[in-house]
Motif scaffolding. Structure first.
Motif, PDB file in Angstrom:
ATOM      1  N   TYR A   1      13.674   2.105  -9.264  1.00 26.84           N
ATOM      2  CA  TYR A   1      13.108   2.247 -10.609  1.00 26.84           C
ATOM      3  C   TYR A   1      11.587   2.173 -10.510  1.00 26.84           C
ATOM      4  O   TYR A   1      11.016   1.107 -10.251  1.00 26.84           O
ATOM      5  N   TRP A   2      10.944   3.302 -10.723  1.00 24.89           N
ATOM      6  CA  TRP A   2       9.483   3.358 -10.622  1.00 24.89           C
ATOM      7  C   TRP A   2       8.953   4.489 -11.482  1.00 24.89           C
ATOM      8  O   TRP A   2       9.698   5.378 -11.909  1.00 24.89           O
ATOM      9  N   THR A   3       7.671   4.453 -11.724  1.00 26.92           N
ATOM     10  CA  THR A   3       7.046   5.517 -12.494  1.00 26.92           C
ATOM     11  C   THR A   3       5.558   5.553 -12.180  1.00 26.92           C
ATOM     12  O   THR A   3       5.013   4.637 -11.552  1.00 26.92           O
ATOM     13  N   GLN A   4       4.915   6.619 -12.570  1.00 21.88           N
ATOM     14  CA  GLN A   4       3.463   6.730 -12.544  1.00 21.88           C
ATOM     15  C   GLN A   4       3.018   7.058 -13.968  1.00 21.88           C
ATOM     16  O   GLN A   4       3.414   8.087 -14.520  1.00 21.88           O
ATOM     17  N   ILE A   5       2.222   6.177 -14.555  1.00 22.03           N
ATOM     18  CA  ILE A   5       1.857   6.319 -15.963  1.00 22.03           C
ATOM     19  C   ILE A   5       0.573   7.125 -16.079  1.00 22.03           C
ATOM     20  O   ILE A   5      -0.487   6.706 -15.601  1.00 22.03           O
ATOM     21  N   ASN A   6       0.670   8.278 -16.715  1.00 21.11           N
ATOM     22  CA  ASN A   6      -0.504   9.122 -16.923  1.00 21.11           C
ATOM     23  C   ASN A   6      -1.574   8.370 -17.710  1.00 21.11           C
ATOM     24  O   ASN A   6      -1.285   7.770 -18.754  1.00 21.11           O
ATOM     25  N   ASN A   7      -2.804   8.440 -17.233  1.00 19.07           N
ATOM     26  CA  ASN A   7      -3.900   7.774 -17.937  1.00 19.07           C
ATOM     27  C   ASN A   7      -5.198   8.562 -17.811  1.00 19.07           C
ATOM     28  O   ASN A   7      -6.286   7.991 -17.897  1.00 19.07           O
ATOM     29  N   ILE A   8      -5.088   9.864 -17.576  1.00 16.35           N
ATOM     30  CA  ILE A   8      -6.205  10.799 -17.425  1.00 16.35           C
ATOM     31  C   ILE A   8      -6.876  10.681 -16.061  1.00 16.35           C
ATOM     32  O   ILE A   8      -7.477  11.627 -15.579  1.00 16.35           O
ATOM     33  N   LYS A   9      -6.764   9.530 -15.411  1.00 13.36           N
ATOM     34  CA  LYS A   9      -7.322   9.416 -14.075  1.00 13.36           C
ATOM     35  C   LYS A   9      -6.540  10.317 -13.123  1.00 13.36           C
ATOM     36  O   LYS A   9      -5.362  10.591 -13.336  1.00 13.36           O
ATOM     37  N   TYR A  10      -7.211  10.743 -12.030  1.00  8.03           N
ATOM     38  CA  TYR A  10      -6.550  11.667 -11.117  1.00  8.03           C
ATOM     39  C   TYR A  10      -5.308  11.031 -10.507  1.00  8.03           C
ATOM     40  O   TYR A  10      -4.271  11.680 -10.346  1.00  8.03           O
ATOM     41  N   THR A  11      -5.410   9.748 -10.163  1.00  5.68           N
ATOM     42  CA  THR A  11      -4.254   9.031  -9.615  1.00  5.68           C
ATOM     43  C   THR A  11      -3.694   8.110 -10.682  1.00  5.68           C
ATOM     44  O   THR A  11      -4.343   7.120 -11.052  1.00  5.68           O
ATOM     45  N   PRO A  12      -2.517   8.413 -11.227  1.00  6.50           N
ATOM     46  CA  PRO A  12      -1.960   7.596 -12.306  1.00  6.50           C
ATOM     47  C   PRO A  12      -1.614   6.183 -11.831  1.00  6.50           C
ATOM     48  O   PRO A  12      -1.537   5.911 -10.624  1.00  6.50           O
ATOM     49  N   LYS A  13      -1.379   5.325 -12.793  1.00  9.02           N
ATOM     50  CA  LYS A  13      -1.015   3.943 -12.483  1.00  9.02           C
ATOM     51  C   LYS A  13       0.425   3.907 -11.971  1.00  9.02           C
ATOM     52  O   LYS A  13       1.356   4.365 -12.628  1.00  9.02           O
ATOM     53  N   LEU A  14       0.613   3.329 -10.776  1.00 12.43           N
ATOM     54  CA  LEU A  14       1.937   3.217 -10.168  1.00 12.43           C
ATOM     55  C   LEU A  14       2.597   1.914 -10.597  1.00 12.43           C
ATOM     56  O   LEU A  14       1.989   0.840 -10.527  1.00 12.43           O
ATOM     57  N   GLN A  15       3.844   2.020 -11.059  1.00 16.21           N
ATOM     58  CA  GLN A  15       4.606   0.835 -11.425  1.00 16.21           C
ATOM     59  C   GLN A  15       5.983   0.883 -10.764  1.00 16.21           C
ATOM     60  O   GLN A  15       6.702   1.862 -10.900  1.00 16.21           O
ATOM     61  N   ILE A  16       6.318  -0.189 -10.059  1.00 16.68           N
ATOM     62  CA  ILE A  16       7.657  -0.369  -9.507  1.00 16.68           C
ATOM     63  C   ILE A  16       8.297  -1.508 -10.273  1.00 16.68           C
ATOM     64  O   ILE A  16       7.735  -2.609 -10.351  1.00 16.68           O
ATOM     65  N   PHE A  17       9.455  -1.256 -10.852  1.00 12.58           N
ATOM     66  CA  PHE A  17      10.065  -2.216 -11.765  1.00 12.58           C
ATOM     67  C   PHE A  17      11.062  -3.110 -11.044  1.00 12.58           C
ATOM     68  O   PHE A  17      11.876  -2.646 -10.243  1.00 12.58           O
ATOM     69  N   ASN A  18      10.989  -4.379 -11.333  1.00 11.38           N
ATOM     70  CA  ASN A  18      11.912  -5.357 -10.769  1.00 11.38           C
ATOM     71  C   ASN A  18      13.198  -5.342 -11.588  1.00 11.38           C
ATOM     72  O   ASN A  18      13.528  -6.291 -12.298  1.00 11.38           O
ATOM     73  N   ASN A  19      13.916  -4.220 -11.473  1.00  9.83           N
ATOM     74  CA  ASN A  19      15.121  -4.019 -12.261  1.00  9.83           C
ATOM     75  C   ASN A  19      16.319  -4.604 -11.516  1.00  9.83           C
ATOM     76  O   ASN A  19      16.546  -4.269 -10.348  1.00  9.83           O
ATOM     77  N   PRO A  20      17.094  -5.476 -12.158  1.00 11.33           N
ATOM     78  CA  PRO A  20      18.248  -6.064 -11.466  1.00 11.33           C
ATOM     79  C   PRO A  20      19.287  -5.037 -11.039  1.00 11.33           C
ATOM     80  O   PRO A  20      20.144  -5.324 -10.197  1.00 11.33           O
ATOM     81  N   GLU A  21      19.219  -3.824 -11.630  1.00 16.56           N
ATOM     82  CA  GLU A  21      20.184  -2.782 -11.278  1.00 16.56           C
ATOM     83  C   GLU A  21      19.737  -1.925 -10.103  1.00 16.56           C
ATOM     84  O   GLU A  21      20.450  -0.990  -9.712  1.00 16.56           O
ATOM     85  N   THR A  22      18.550  -2.232  -9.557  1.00 20.59           N
ATOM     86  CA  THR A  22      18.024  -1.391  -8.467  1.00 20.59           C
ATOM     87  C   THR A  22      19.001  -1.274  -7.312  1.00 20.59           C
ATOM     88  O   THR A  22      19.286  -0.174  -6.818  1.00 20.59           O
ATOM     89  N   GLU A  23      19.536  -2.395  -6.857  1.00 20.37           N
ATOM     90  CA  GLU A  23      20.426  -2.372  -5.703  1.00 20.37           C
ATOM     91  C   GLU A  23      21.666  -1.521  -5.977  1.00 20.37           C
ATOM     92  O   GLU A  23      22.082  -0.720  -5.128  1.00 20.37           O
ATOM     93  N   ASN A  24      22.245  -1.655  -7.182  1.00 10.56           N
ATOM     94  CA  ASN A  24      23.442  -0.875  -7.519  1.00 10.56           C
ATOM     95  C   ASN A  24      23.123   0.608  -7.628  1.00 10.56           C
ATOM     96  O   ASN A  24      23.898   1.464  -7.177  1.00 10.56           O
ATOM     97  N   SER A  25      21.990   0.928  -8.251  1.00  6.79           N
ATOM     98  CA  SER A  25      21.617   2.334  -8.413  1.00  6.79           C
ATOM     99  C   SER A  25      21.284   2.967  -7.069  1.00  6.79           C
ATOM    100  O   SER A  25      21.629   4.128  -6.805  1.00  6.79           O
TER     101      SER A  25
END
Length: 610
Positions: free
Chosen positions: A282-306
């Motif tokens: 579970y991760w995303t890159q949030i658009n913010n007009i900067k060339y390199t968007p903000k990277l977020q990796i989520f501590n989702n309890p379902e990560t292992e199952n997914s």
């Protein structure tokens, strides 16, 4: 059960009637009548009389039906182009289409809803115009050759045994599918045509005076499909963004390898499949007009199952996994590298062999030949993996002699540019083995020595890279100069710079609407009684500033390119003015980034809020 390949579409005030052209005697008058006022469907008996209406249109298939505010629309193929043949089966691409309203009465819509309906239709048209949609009436394009061989003897209609991952118009075909499943005497299977979104190119070639056909087919999954920054990672079912299955096919005359007695006049088919897809966490890159968007990796309890669900699905379809992770091991991408490696370790699956190959580090300073280190690492596994090989006759598979037993799964951050390079290198290695196997190449020969085919191979794989990239990022792929020429060039680097700038603009300011188009086609149900979701409530100045930035860039470029005397005082002042405007606006946009991004509106993003 073969599809009807063309129809006369008769249009009256009350009905649409689909009448097959050049059908066999048993189905020559097998008409489908659609009541325009109710949307009801009726399959006529073969004895039914042909309609005699005033409007007639020749069509080559029904993509499906979609319901908007004014009711249902039927999407039909009005023009097709032939991609080529796989064996004796024709492969086509959608060249043009029409969106036909079932109901002609829009009086029930308010003035505001008329405008809203136009917006929905605009999204639908943009999706149909931007996609590369391929189909066949008698070849199961959603399936690889190996899966087709495994389905031999399956008597289900083609749509029913299609690989639902790649049946792009499955949702739009639900009207015909539901009617067929609920009414056993109303079988519309000949009218339910699966469309594949992706790439298909077929070439004829010759090496050592031995002719053969060469094809590359990529199938884009309809699950978790979308645009680059608005579709990342995995979902609860293990589906990942930008998942594509790519199959390389080689076809030669039976007997070329000494197997003439097996099936005189038949064909030898060889195929090899690879997959690509987003890193399954579970991760995303949030658009913010900067060339390199903000990277977020989520501590989702379902990560292992997914994560596990994704690889269980991979093994179900392809067997053991050779996983190649190409992201950087330093800087911005390092958290993604660490997260993938960590979850591979947690999974601890003996059927997964994992390689983290830091592409940019290993191939820095134009040392692109080092990609072959991947082949060295997986040498024994690739030999054991093999490829599909069978003799085909006019009725399909006659004898399977080899099967592919595992698959290479590659990814980088976008699963585009670095992934394309690696997939083409793996396919090159496999194709050389196959050509030697059937005697087209000698034991010590490589097809790289034959310039004409080398040119074909490189350009087909580069074209494949561009099509997959356009669907996800909005531009052609980067690094295709290496795929096309075998070398990294300065001209290629300049082309990459141009594509990177276009990606930046599209991903920040245009991809919201492109994501909405994906969602409308694949998953979003328009609710006539609900609120209109496509409203942009941002203040006018927020909506206008990106336009000012683009206008300023165009003016600056024009002041440099167009004047005969680009160093005159007037030109320098003009250019300086627009440069100042661009600088000010860009700084303002970056400082207030996220609110200026064009966000999708139909389906909420799973991880972030605009």
């Amino acid at each position: 059960m073969a599809f009807h390949s063309s129809f006369k579409l008769y249009t009256s005030a009350d009905t649409f009637t689909l009448q097959p052209i050049n059908a066999d005697s048993s189905t020559a008058s097998e008409n489908v009548i659609i009541q325009r006022s109710t949307g009801n469907v009726q399959l006529n008996s073969p004895a039914s009389a042909a309609p005699s209406d005033d409007e007639v249109l020749t069509i080559y298939g029904v993509i499906g039906f979609i319901r908007l505010l004014a009711g249902e629309y039927m999407v039909v193929i009005t023009e097709r182009s032939k991609v080529g043949q796989i064996g004796t089966k024709d492969i086509y691409r959608v060249k043009d289409y029409k969106v036909l309203p079932l109901s002609r009465n829009t009086l029930a819509l308010t003035e505001a809803q008329v405008g809203e309906e136009a917006s929905y239709l605009s999204l639908l048209h943009s999706h149909l115009q931007s996609g590369k949609f391929n189909f066949s009436y008698d070849y199961e394009l959603t399936h690889s050759l190996q899966r087709q061989a495994e389905l031999k003897g399956n008597t289900q209609p083609i749509w029913e045994r299609a690989d639902e991952r790649f049946f792009w118009n499955r949702r739009l075909q639900s009207k015909f599918i539901d009617h067929t499943t609920k009414n056993k005497d109303q079988d519309l299977s000949r009218f339910i045509l699966p469309i594949v979104n992706g790439f298909a190119e077929i070439k004829t070639a010759e090496i050592n005076k031995k002719p053969f056909s060469f094809a590359v087919i990529s199938r884009r999954s309809r699950h978790r499909a979308g645009t680059r920054y608005f579709s990342r990672g995995v979902d609860a079912d293990g589906n990942v963004s930008n998942f594509n299955e790519t199959e390389q096919i080689l076809i030669a005359d039976a007997g070329i390898d000494g197997a003439a007695s097996v099936l005189p006049g038949g064909k030898i088919f060889l195929a090899h499949v690879q997959t690509r897809g987003s890193i399954p966490i579970y991760w995303t890159q949030i658009n913010n007009i900067k060339y390199t968007p903000k990277l977020q990796i989520f501590n989702n309890p379902e990560t292992e199952n997914s994560f596990r669900a994704h690889f269980e699905t991979q093994k179900k379809f392809y067997g053991p996994q050779l996983v190649i992770n190409l992201v950087n091991n330093k800087g911005y991408e390092k958290p993604m590298a660490d997260a993938f490696t960590k979850n591979i370790s947690i999974l601890n699956d003996k059927d997964i062999k994992y390689l983290h190959f830091d592409f940019h580090h290993e191939c820095s300073k134009m040392r692109w030949h080092r990609v072959t280190l991947i082949l060295d690492y997986f040498q024994s596994e690739l030999h054991a993996q093999g490829y599909f090989k069978a003799v085909f006759g006019k009725d399909g598979v006659e004898k399977v002699t080899l099967k592919q037993t595992s698959v290479v799964r590659s990814n980088c951050m976008d699963c585009l540019d670095r992934t394309n390079v690696v997939q083409s290198v793996v396919s090159r290695w496999v194709l050389n083995r196959q050509l030697r196997d059937i005697g087209i190449l000698g034991a010590d020969e490589r097809f790289e020595l034959f310039d004409d085919f080398e040119f074909q191979f490189r350009n087909v794989w580069a074209d494949n890279a561009d099509v997959i990239s356009c669907a996800y990022s909005g531009t052609g792929a980067l690094k295709t100069d290496f795929t096309r020429t075998g070398n990294r060039t300065k001209a290629g680097a300049m082309q990459d710079l141009q594509n990177s700038i276009v990606r930046y603009v599209k991903n920040n300011f245009l991809d919201g609407a492109r994501q909405d188009a994906y969602d409308l086609f694949l998953r979003y149900d328009v609710d006539p009684s609900g609120s209109y979701p496509l409203v942009d409530n941002r203040p006018l100045q927020i909506k206008a500033l990106p336009v000012v930035l683009l206008v300023g860039a165009a003016m600056l470029a024009g002041s440099i390119i167009l004047p005969e005397n680009s160093l005159s005082t007037a030109v320098i002042l003009f250019a300086s003015f627009w440069l100042a405007i661009i600088t000010y606006v860009f700084k303002f946009l970056v400082a207030n980034g996220i609110q200026y991004v064009n966000w999708p509106k139909l389906v909420p993003l799973p991880y972030v809020k605009a």
